[in-house]
Design a protein around this motif. Structure first.
Motif, PDB file in Angstrom:
ATOM      1  N   THR A 192      41.868  99.673   7.690  1.00  0.00           N
ATOM      2  CA  THR A 192      41.910  98.579   6.706  1.00  0.00           C
ATOM      3  C   THR A 192      41.816  97.237   7.406  1.00  0.00           C
ATOM      4  N   VAL A 252      42.415 107.948   3.515  1.00  0.00           N
ATOM      5  CA  VAL A 252      41.997 107.489   2.184  1.00  0.00           C
ATOM      6  C   VAL A 252      42.248 105.990   2.059  1.00  0.00           C
ATOM      7  N   GLU A 297      42.920 102.318   0.497  1.00  0.00           N
ATOM      8  CA  GLU A 297      43.609 101.753  -0.662  1.00  0.00           C
ATOM      9  C   GLU A 297      42.599 100.962  -1.495  1.00  0.00           C
ATOM     10  N   PRO A 298      42.911 100.695  -2.776  1.00  0.00           N
ATOM     11  CA  PRO A 298      41.999  99.873  -3.583  1.00  0.00           C
ATOM     12  C   PRO A 298      41.671  98.530  -2.945  1.00  0.00           C
ATOM     13  N   MET A 328      34.047 104.379  -4.999  1.00  0.00           N
ATOM     14  CA  MET A 328      35.511 104.342  -5.126  1.00  0.00           C
ATOM     15  C   MET A 328      35.977 105.394  -6.135  1.00  0.00           C
ATOM     16  N   SER A 388      38.158 109.242  -5.947  1.00  0.00           N
ATOM     17  CA  SER A 388      39.398 109.309  -6.741  1.00  0.00           C
ATOM     18  C   SER A 388      40.386 108.207  -6.366  1.00  0.00           C
ATOM     19  N   VAL A 389      39.847 107.071  -5.924  1.00  0.00           N
ATOM     20  CA  VAL A 389      40.690 105.898  -5.682  1.00  0.00           C
ATOM     21  C   VAL A 389      40.709 105.089  -6.974  1.00  0.00           C
ATOM     22  N   THR A 428      40.166  94.812  -8.682  1.00  0.00           N
ATOM     23  CA  THR A 428      38.844  95.439  -8.543  1.00  0.00           C
ATOM     24  C   THR A 428      37.909  94.954  -9.652  1.00  0.00           C
TER      25      THR A 428
END
Length: 524
Positions: free
Chosen positions: A295, A323, A325-326, A352, A356-357, A363
């Protein structure tokens, strides 16, 4: 029948002390005296130890005085016992009194020949109490009676200086160690490095690290990490990579959190290549980057406006089974907006969803902002509907931006009344009237007078009457709009806004006729 002797009573008193049964220890002492037995140094030392274990320092000190009055000379163990008790209770004043007493009775040198522990213990206690001057006073006492401090003593003194943020004094202690032919050990260097880090003297800390290695002392991983963390906090990127290189030479592995912080620091310093170097180094030394690391790397790419490398970092992240994060996708969507790539933004949004985020409100706001920036108002409207289906609503600023963009484009302006009804609840109350006035003005400038009239109707329907100055400003703007008076719809719009001002304006006099709509015949 066996009569207990002094040794028997000493054993009993010592056992009571260890069990923290002070009253029983004194009962055996009293019984011992009644039996005509003379308490010795071991008797008094055991009693003093029992008092120390129960935090009865004053009583312990009284026993020390009593034994001297009775001609029983305290030994090294006696003084060590009471000083340890004072140190544990953080009673420095009492500890220093005992130290002076030890010197006055001529026992200081004898004690020191046996052990320097009492002095070292007291210095350590001074350090914990941030009493660095008292710590040096204890050292002076040692030197005055001809005692040589050992490495542990000096290390405790350096620690006392570090706790009190007295870095220069800590380095004076280091010089003293060489003077007394007592070279520093790994603990010494560790304490000095940490003191330098605490004092913000990173150059000094790094020099100490190199000196430590020259003298074949092995720095611990935690010491490297401490120095590396300090370099990152100070945004000393070059120095941080020097420390990282030294860690590699020493086969020490950095912590994941430290490397992640370094990636963040590289991003803030606009050093994207070094951010990637850090991640590559982590993999080389088998420190697995985690989601936070990737990130930080993507954020660094976003700050550098490098969309291609951001996507590369995202792919690496997914290949590592981390995975995102948004927030990661939100940053990438924002980056697309900066480069005008609305299609890429929606591809990222689709990606995205495939992972399955779950998108959050930011967003959708980002997608709307990108669409508006690229002039795609219809896509922005569809995103609002999708946003609502996901359980989110636009914030006031996003709603205003979308309505303003819709009003400025003739091809989508027809849907403005419907969109206005949809988004009006998202607008802050105090912003509604100014927004409606701006929309009417924008529509009029685009010769969409009918739509502008509808917006004015919304303005009139507001629960709170619009501010007079706001309406006057709108009327003035309409009056200066070219060709407004050339159509019936334009004149009707102007007159409607003028009527909104009528209750607030003074009645026109004969000398001052009312203003006419643009393009209307002169009333004269």
């Amino acid at each position: 029948h066996v009569v207990p002797d002094t040794v028997s009573y000493n054993i009993l008193i010592d056992a009571c002390g260890k069990a923290q049964q002070l009253h029983r220890a004194f009962e055996f002492y009293d019984e011992m005296v009644r039996q005509g037995l003379q308490p010795g140094v071991n008797t008094y030392t055991s009693l003093i130890d029992a008092c120390g274990k129960t935090q009865q320092l004053q009583r312990a000190h009284e026993l020390l005085n009593q034994m001297q009055e009775e001609g029983v000379q305290p030994n090294a163990h006696t003084f060590t016992t009471i000083i340890n008790a004072c140190a544990q209770a953080q009673d420095l004043e009492m500890g220093l009194q005992v130290l002076e007493q030890m010197i006055r009775c001529g026992a200081a040198h004898d004690v020191g020949q046996t052990t320097v522990t009492p002095y070292t213990t007291l210095i350590r206690a001074c350090g914990k109490a941030f009493a660095v001057d008292k710590a040096f006073a204890v050292l002076r006492c040692m030197l005055e009676v001809g005692l040589k401090p050992n490495t542990v003593t000096f290390n405790c003194l350096i620690d006392a200086c570090s706790r009190a943020n007295e870095l220069d004094k800590a380095f004076k202690v280091l010089a003293m160690m060489y003077h007394y032919d007592n070279p520093p050990d790994a603990i010494t260097y560790t304490a000095l490095v940490e003191a330098s880090v605490k004092g913000g003297a990173l150059d000094r800390a790094y020099d100490l690290l190199r000196q430590m290695r020259r003298e074949e002392h092995t720095p611990s991983s935690s010491l490297y990490t401490s120095l590396l963390d300090a370099c990152v906090r100070a945004a000393e990127i070059d120095k941080a990579f020097e420390v990282l290189h030294s860690m590699g030479e020493a086969s020490a592995r950095p912590a994941v959190a430290t490397c992640t912080a370094l990636v963040q620091a590289c991003g803030r310093a606009s050093s994207l290549e070094r951010a990637f170097d850090t991640v590559r180094y982590m993999k080389y030394v088998k420190v697995r980057p985690n989601a936070a690391t990737y990130t930080a790397l993507i954020d660094a790419c976003v700050q550098a406006r490098d969309f291609g490398r951001a996507m590369t970092a995202l792919q690496e992240m997914l290949m590592a089974s981390e995975v995102p994060e948004p927030a990661v996708f939100n940053a990438l969507i924002e980056l697309c907006g900066g480069s005008g790539q609305v299609d890429y933004a929606y591809q990222i949004f689709l990606y995205m969803r495939q992972l399955s985020v779950i998108p959050n409100s930011l967003t959708f706001r980002g997608l709307i902002a990108v669409s508006l920036k690229c002039g795609d108002v219809q896509r922005a409207e569809l995103t609002v509907d999708e946003m609502a289906a996901a359980g989110w609503e636009p914030d006031s600023a996003t709603a205003e931006s979308l309505l303003t963009a819709c009003a400025s484009r003739a091809e989508v302006a027809a849907g403005l009344p419907r969109l206005l009804q949809r988004l009006m609840p998202c607008i802050e109350h105090k912003q509604r009237s100014p927004l409606l006035a701006r929309l009417a003005e924008t529509l009029a400038a685009g010769k969409m007078y009918g739509l502008a009239m509808q917006i004015v109707g919304y303005l009139q329907a507001e629960p709170s009457p619009p501010d007079v100055q706001l309406v006057a400003a709108l009327r003035s703007s309409l009056a200066s709009t070219p060709a407004l008076g050339g159509t019936d719809a334009g004149r009707a719009l102007f007159n409607t806004v003028s009527d909104m001002l009528a209750p607030a304006l003074p009645a026109p006099s004969a000398a001052a006729p009312a203003a006419a709509a643009p393009g209307a015949p002169d009333p004269a």
